[in-house]
Design a protein around this motif. Structure first.
Motif, PDB file in Angstrom:
ATOM      1  N   ARG A  10      37.511 113.143   4.764  1.00 32.01           N
ATOM      2  CA  ARG A  10      38.115 113.052   5.963  1.00 32.01           C
ATOM      3  C   ARG A  10      38.274 111.452   6.396  1.00 32.01           C
ATOM      4  O   ARG A  10      37.354 110.591   6.010  1.00 32.01           O
ATOM      5  CB  ARG A  10      37.320 113.764   7.075  1.00 32.01           C
ATOM      6  CG  ARG A  10      38.174 113.856   8.509  1.00 32.01           C
ATOM      7  CD  ARG A  10      37.373 114.677   9.415  1.00 32.01           C
ATOM      8  NE  ARG A  10      36.230 113.755   9.770  1.00 32.01           N
ATOM      9  CZ  ARG A  10      34.896 113.913  10.480  1.00 32.01           C
ATOM     10  NH1 ARG A  10      34.782 115.190  10.347  1.00 32.01           N
ATOM     11  NH2 ARG A  10      34.046 113.323  10.564  1.00 32.01           N
ATOM     12  N   ILE A  11      39.503 111.300   6.758  1.00 33.40           N
ATOM     13  CA  ILE A  11      39.651 109.971   7.244  1.00 33.40           C
ATOM     14  C   ILE A  11      39.011 109.526   8.437  1.00 33.40           C
ATOM     15  O   ILE A  11      39.096 110.234   9.239  1.00 33.40           O
ATOM     16  CB  ILE A  11      41.167 109.621   7.309  1.00 33.40           C
ATOM     17  CG1 ILE A  11      42.064 109.592   6.076  1.00 33.40           C
ATOM     18  CG2 ILE A  11      41.429 107.954   7.741  1.00 33.40           C
ATOM     19  CD1 ILE A  11      41.546 108.671   5.040  1.00 33.40           C
ATOM     20  N   ARG A  12      38.160 108.432   8.372  1.00 38.19           N
ATOM     21  CA  ARG A  12      37.525 107.982   9.589  1.00 38.19           C
ATOM     22  C   ARG A  12      38.017 106.582   9.990  1.00 38.19           C
ATOM     23  O   ARG A  12      38.056 105.665   9.249  1.00 38.19           O
ATOM     24  CB  ARG A  12      36.068 107.835   9.536  1.00 38.19           C
ATOM     25  CG  ARG A  12      35.340 108.958   8.915  1.00 38.19           C
ATOM     26  CD  ARG A  12      33.696 108.780   8.780  1.00 38.19           C
ATOM     27  NE  ARG A  12      33.526 107.754   7.645  1.00 38.19           N
ATOM     28  CZ  ARG A  12      32.432 107.120   7.742  1.00 38.19           C
ATOM     29  NH1 ARG A  12      31.524 107.298   8.592  1.00 38.19           N
ATOM     30  NH2 ARG A  12      32.161 106.180   6.695  1.00 38.19           N
ATOM     31  N   ARG A  13      38.410 106.477  11.218  1.00 36.23           N
ATOM     32  CA  ARG A  13      39.073 105.249  12.025  1.00 36.23           C
ATOM     33  C   ARG A  13      37.971 104.382  12.677  1.00 36.23           C
ATOM     34  O   ARG A  13      36.987 104.958  13.506  1.00 36.23           O
ATOM     35  CB  ARG A  13      40.176 105.661  13.003  1.00 36.23           C
ATOM     36  CG  ARG A  13      41.327 106.343  12.268  1.00 36.23           C
ATOM     37  CD  ARG A  13      42.568 106.666  13.401  1.00 36.23           C
ATOM     38  NE  ARG A  13      43.686 106.787  12.609  1.00 36.23           N
ATOM     39  CZ  ARG A  13      44.039 108.187  12.413  1.00 36.23           C
ATOM     40  NH1 ARG A  13      42.929 109.038  12.056  1.00 36.23           N
ATOM     41  NH2 ARG A  13      45.146 108.286  11.547  1.00 36.23           N
ATOM     42  N   ILE A  14      37.802 103.363  12.343  1.00 36.67           N
ATOM     43  CA  ILE A  14      36.654 102.363  13.161  1.00 36.67           C
ATOM     44  C   ILE A  14      37.527 101.327  13.455  1.00 36.67           C
ATOM     45  O   ILE A  14      38.503 100.644  12.968  1.00 36.67           O
ATOM     46  CB  ILE A  14      35.667 102.204  12.099  1.00 36.67           C
ATOM     47  CG1 ILE A  14      36.272 101.201  10.827  1.00 36.67           C
ATOM     48  CG2 ILE A  14      34.982 103.306  11.722  1.00 36.67           C
ATOM     49  CD1 ILE A  14      35.095 100.763  10.050  1.00 36.67           C
ATOM     50  N   CYS A  15      36.854 100.599  14.656  1.00 35.96           N
ATOM     51  CA  CYS A  15      37.406  99.513  15.239  1.00 35.96           C
ATOM     52  C   CYS A  15      36.448  98.296  14.703  1.00 35.96           C
ATOM     53  O   CYS A  15      35.218  98.297  14.514  1.00 35.96           O
ATOM     54  CB  CYS A  15      37.202  99.408  16.812  1.00 35.96           C
ATOM     55  SG  CYS A  15      38.271 100.603  17.452  1.00 35.96           S
ATOM     56  N   VAL A  16      37.003  97.141  14.698  1.00 37.88           N
ATOM     57  CA  VAL A  16      36.264  95.988  14.500  1.00 37.88           C
ATOM     58  C   VAL A  16      35.466  95.578  15.820  1.00 37.88           C
ATOM     59  O   VAL A  16      36.266  95.185  16.837  1.00 37.88           O
ATOM     60  CB  VAL A  16      37.025  94.712  13.717  1.00 37.88           C
ATOM     61  CG1 VAL A  16      36.098  93.484  13.659  1.00 37.88           C
ATOM     62  CG2 VAL A  16      37.387  94.969  12.383  1.00 37.88           C
ATOM     63  N   LYS A  17      34.290  95.347  15.916  1.00 37.60           N
ATOM     64  CA  LYS A  17      33.618  95.298  17.190  1.00 37.60           C
ATOM     65  C   LYS A  17      32.060  95.016  16.666  1.00 37.60           C
ATOM     66  O   LYS A  17      31.779  94.991  15.250  1.00 37.60           O
ATOM     67  CB  LYS A  17      33.707  96.416  18.052  1.00 37.60           C
ATOM     68  CG  LYS A  17      32.851  97.689  17.663  1.00 37.60           C
ATOM     69  CD  LYS A  17      32.944  98.777  18.624  1.00 37.60           C
ATOM     70  CE  LYS A  17      31.862  99.883  18.257  1.00 37.60           C
ATOM     71  NZ  LYS A  17      31.778 100.833  19.364  1.00 37.60           N
ATOM     72  N   ASP A  18      31.206  94.484  17.789  1.00 38.21           N
ATOM     73  CA  ASP A  18      29.654  94.212  17.394  1.00 38.21           C
ATOM     74  C   ASP A  18      29.084  95.467  16.806  1.00 38.21           C
ATOM     75  O   ASP A  18      29.303  96.677  17.434  1.00 38.21           O
ATOM     76  CB  ASP A  18      29.063  93.955  18.636  1.00 38.21           C
ATOM     77  CG  ASP A  18      29.636  92.494  18.974  1.00 38.21           C
ATOM     78  OD1 ASP A  18      30.469  91.913  18.204  1.00 38.21           O
ATOM     79  OD2 ASP A  18      29.080  91.892  20.067  1.00 38.21           O
ATOM     80  N   TYR A  19      28.653  95.402  15.637  1.00 37.16           N
ATOM     81  CA  TYR A  19      27.701  96.202  15.037  1.00 37.16           C
ATOM     82  C   TYR A  19      26.413  96.095  14.754  1.00 37.16           C
ATOM     83  O   TYR A  19      26.241  94.632  14.343  1.00 37.16           O
ATOM     84  CB  TYR A  19      28.534  97.106  13.936  1.00 37.16           C
ATOM     85  CG  TYR A  19      29.595  97.699  13.987  1.00 37.16           C
ATOM     86  CD1 TYR A  19      29.557  98.930  14.537  1.00 37.16           C
ATOM     87  CD2 TYR A  19      30.825  97.290  13.599  1.00 37.16           C
ATOM     88  CE1 TYR A  19      30.703  99.947  14.834  1.00 37.16           C
ATOM     89  CE2 TYR A  19      32.123  98.135  13.879  1.00 37.16           C
ATOM     90  CZ  TYR A  19      32.069  99.361  14.220  1.00 37.16           C
ATOM     91  OH  TYR A  19      33.069  99.776  14.681  1.00 37.16           O
TER      92      TYR A  19
END
Length: 77
Positions: A10-19
């Motif tokens: 399954r394709i997972r969408r993530i944002c570039v943010k603080d992790y």
């Protein structure tokens, strides 16, 4: 087909943010210990986290230096 195989495809969408390290390890589907080991060779380039989290610039660099899994799609926030 197993449930695990379905999850990995399954394709997972993530944002570039603080992790933090644990969140990054979940993105890469590895333990936090293995994530720390993967990041160790790039420690000088990435730098130390600000508190417990890596900032947006550092996360972008991590995603560039360490290949993301094939089912990850980075999207703009």
């Amino acid at each position: 087909m197993s449930a695990l195989g379905n999850e990995n495809s399954r394709i997972r969408r993530i944002c570039v943010k603080d992790y933090n390290l644990l969140e990054l390890s979940k993105i890469y589907c590895v333990s936090k210990y293995l994530m720390r080991k993967k990041m160790k060779r790039y420690r000088e380039q990435i730098g130390q986290p600000d508190g417990k989290a890596y900032n947006v610039k550092q996360v972008t660099l991590i995603f560039t230096l360490i290949d993301l899994p094939s089912n990850i799609l980075v999207v703009k926030a």
